[in-house]
Design a protein around this motif. Structure first.
Motif, PDB file in Angstrom:
ATOM      1  N   VAL A  85       0.877  -1.178   0.000  1.00 30.38           N
ATOM      2  CA  VAL A  85       0.000   0.000   0.000  1.00 30.38           C
ATOM      3  C   VAL A  85       0.909   1.220   0.000  1.00 30.38           C
ATOM      4  O   VAL A  85       1.759   1.359   0.884  1.00 30.38           O
ATOM      5  N   SER A  86       0.762   2.082  -0.979  1.00 31.35           N
ATOM      6  CA  SER A  86       1.589   3.282  -1.059  1.00 31.35           C
ATOM      7  C   SER A  86       0.897   4.461  -0.386  1.00 31.35           C
ATOM      8  O   SER A  86      -0.295   4.407  -0.067  1.00 31.35           O
ATOM      9  N   ASP A  87       1.642   5.535  -0.184  1.00 30.89           N
ATOM     10  CA  ASP A  87       1.070   6.747   0.383  1.00 30.89           C
ATOM     11  C   ASP A  87      -0.084   7.242  -0.487  1.00 30.89           C
ATOM     12  O   ASP A  87       0.027   7.296  -1.718  1.00 30.89           O
ATOM     13  N   HIS A 140     -17.040   8.392   1.437  1.00 27.55           N
ATOM     14  CA  HIS A 140     -16.315   9.092   2.506  1.00 27.55           C
ATOM     15  C   HIS A 140     -14.887   8.549   2.621  1.00 27.55           C
ATOM     16  O   HIS A 140     -13.935   9.314   2.832  1.00 27.55           O
ATOM     17  N   ILE A 141     -14.747   7.230   2.486  1.00 34.17           N
ATOM     18  CA  ILE A 141     -13.413   6.626   2.573  1.00 34.17           C
ATOM     19  C   ILE A 141     -12.538   7.116   1.423  1.00 34.17           C
ATOM     20  O   ILE A 141     -11.360   7.442   1.606  1.00 34.17           O
ATOM     21  N   VAL A 200      -8.813   9.242   1.368  1.00 32.57           N
ATOM     22  CA  VAL A 200      -7.634   8.906   0.576  1.00 32.57           C
ATOM     23  C   VAL A 200      -7.205  10.108  -0.260  1.00 32.57           C
ATOM     24  O   VAL A 200      -6.019  10.425  -0.382  1.00 32.57           O
ATOM     25  N   THR A 201      -8.166  10.811  -0.821  1.00 30.32           N
ATOM     26  CA  THR A 201      -7.861  12.001  -1.613  1.00 30.32           C
ATOM     27  C   THR A 201      -7.140  13.045  -0.779  1.00 30.32           C
ATOM     28  O   THR A 201      -6.282  13.785  -1.280  1.00 30.32           O
ATOM     29  N   LEU A 236      -4.607  10.194   3.081  1.00 27.98           N
ATOM     30  CA  LEU A 236      -4.531   9.024   3.944  1.00 27.98           C
ATOM     31  C   LEU A 236      -4.377   7.755   3.098  1.00 27.98           C
ATOM     32  O   LEU A 236      -4.887   7.673   1.984  1.00 27.98           O
ATOM     33  N   SER A 237      -3.658   6.775   3.630  1.00 23.70           N
ATOM     34  CA  SER A 237      -3.553   5.460   2.985  1.00 23.70           C
ATOM     35  C   SER A 237      -4.549   4.512   3.653  1.00 23.70           C
ATOM     36  O   SER A 237      -4.669   4.509   4.885  1.00 23.70           O
ATOM     37  N   VAL A 238      -5.249   3.719   2.848  1.00 25.76           N
ATOM     38  CA  VAL A 238      -6.306   2.849   3.371  1.00 25.76           C
ATOM     39  C   VAL A 238      -6.147   1.445   2.804  1.00 25.76           C
ATOM     40  O   VAL A 238      -5.945   1.264   1.597  1.00 25.76           O
TER      41      VAL A 238
END
Length: 503
Positions: A287-289, A441-442, A446-447, A450-452
């Motif tokens: 998972v990248s930034d 919302h998730i 990320v936009t 945040l990394s999810v």
């Protein structure tokens, strides 16, 4: 359609450097863009992309040179640059509140041409006539760019979100843009809206506009740009035509699955056993930034085992081997609470909240670590992310809907300042409409950077918001790739026994 090398570029940036205190945000970044050309700027979150726009428009202190059509503009104030035709859009929509779409468009013309926005009994006839011509020109602009007339009289906030993103760009063009800097226009956009956005940007290019595009959606970027600049940690690492950049070793080393940009999370050869039962067998995952990575698979495939192992929540007679790295540091042997302090925060399945406590009490009981690795979210920030919650702030969680409880659970996790937010089945028990709402919302989180890592049964909805997807089957990864490619992967259909069907 780009201009030849002998012509003066619309915008020339040379040796651009920006520092924020001790942080070097940009270091010797150079590029040009010509009339009738789209330049894409890509890179992970925090690479310096938006800082480059701020530097070019003189809204931050910087060194280096910026020339607009051959004229040095290093000392030109931002508002005068705008009047000269160097304009930008932002990641968040910005409209005149209380004005219709048509009046917003007219206002951009009016500000550009010095026409009064409102008249009075003392308004000279000439000004009133000019204002009427401005509204007519605004209506023509909207029609010209395919904005349906039924939306002209509506407030921008009440029209479809994808259309709002297009309006921001149309308004900037209507206000006299010659060089347009567009910052992540596809954030929160998908499907037909993405296609319409691409068409709009190509239309502007074909009208001779010079466009510089910052964007994370690589399908959009590769479809429309003439040239690409890749930056990472403020440093330019590749520059040229898209095909050339794709083959550049400095870039392929930075693509998850292609030899890897230093990913935020790296899972290598993870194997988990419960007694004699094997739950995971040799799982690799990155998972990248600023990336949303989804894990899909039928019940029993090993999805929850995977995220529990990453978060350190495995209990009982569990043996695990393999590497789990966060930001390059091995965390596989750390207990869960230490992983949380480092920014690995898990929201388990089941919307776990304290039901006898109010929404705000649930949120305030979590405090970020003193040395938080991720962004600190105040309670007010959580309310900004989930605007449905402020009205329920003093309601007991036992009275909330399933969707509201899930928002509280995610909000509490945000209060822990995550670098990596892990969500295990956030849509369980929710109505279809609420599933889409929670996933949107998730995506917005990320936009914002945040990394999810997301485990989700609703694959159809997940494919619309995630960047990449891993498909698990009997504890092994049987498929992985960008969601745009995985949509039609027959392995997904077979894994879910045809549940997805065919569109």
């Amino acid at each position: 359609m780009s201009s030849s090398d002998s012509e003066v570029p619309a915008l020339r940036v040379a040796d651009l450097c920006v520092r924020y205190g001790s942080l070097q945000a940009l270091n010797d970044v150079s590029w040009t863009v010509s009339d009738g050309e789209i330049l894409g700027i890509i890179g992970p979150n925090g690479a310096g992309k938006s800082s480059s726009f701020a530097a070019v428009t003189n809204t931050v202190r910087r060194t280096g040179t910026v020339e607009l059509y051959g004229s040095n503009v290093d000392s030109v104030p931002t508002h005068r640059l705008s009047r000269r035709g160097l304009r930008r859009t932002f990641q968040q929509n910005s409209f005149y509140s209380g004005l219709s779409v048509l009046d917003n468009a007219a206002a951009t013309f009016a500000v550009e041409n010095g026409v009064p926005l409102a008249g009075s009994v003392f308004t000279p006839w000439r000004e009133a006539k000019q204002r009427s011509r401005t509204r007519a020109a605004a209506a023509d602009l909207l029609t010209d760019f395919g904005i349906p007339a039924r939306y002209h009289g509506m407030y921008p906030d009440n029209i479809p979100y994808g259309l709002q993103r297009c309006l921001s760009i149309v308004f900037a063009y209507g206000a006299g843009a010659k060089v347009l800097l567009v910052d992540e226009p596809a954030a929160g956009v998908g499907g037909e809206d993405m296609h319409n956005l691409a068409e709009l940007l190509l239309q502007l290019r074909d009208r001779g506009l010079a466009v510089v595009l910052i964007e994370h959606h690589m399908d959009l970027v590769m479809e429309i740009v003439n040239r690409l600049l890749v930056i990472d940690r403020g440093e330019p690492i590749a520059y040229g035509e898209p095909e050339q950049v794709q083959r550049d070793p400095a870039v392929t080393r930075g693509v998850p699955g292609q030899g890897g940009m230093t990913a935020l999370l790296e899972v290598d050869d993870l194997r988990v056993r419960y007694g004699r039962s094997t739950a995971l067998s040799g799982v690799d995952l990155t998972v990248s930034d600023g990336e949303l990575v989804a894990v899909a698979g039928a019940n029993g495939a090993g999805k929850s085992t995977l995220v529990n192992a990453v978060a350190g929540w495995s209990r009982g007679k569990v043996s695990a081997t393999g590497a789990i790295r966060l930001g390059g540091h091995d965390i596989a042997t750390l207990p869960a609470h230490k992983r949380t302090k480092l920014g690995v925060v898990l929201v388990p399945e089941g919307k776990s909240v304290f039901e006898r406590m109010t929404v705000e009490e649930n949120l305030r009981m979590v405090r970020p670590p003193r040395e938080a690795s991720g962004r600190r979210y105040e309670v007010s920030d959580v309310y900004d992310v989930f605007p449905q919650l402020p009205a329920r702030a003093h309601a007991r969680c036992s009275t909330l809907s399933g969707g509201e409880r899930q928002m509280v659970a995610i909000g509490r996790a945000l209060r822990a300042a995550p670098r990596l937010l892990i969500l295990d089945e956030p849509s369980v028990g929710l109505a279809p409409r609420l599933v889409v709402e929670v996933l949107e919302h998730i995506r917005e989180l990320v936009t914002s950077g945040l990394s999810v890592l997301l485990v989700e049964q609703n694959v159809r909805a997940t494919l619309e918001v995630a960047d990449r997807l891993y498909l698990l089957e009997q504890g092994q990864v049987v498929g992985a790739g960008p969601c745009t490619e995985m949509r039609d992967d027959d392995r997904i259909v077979s894994a879910y026994l045809g549940r997805l069907g065919r569109s």
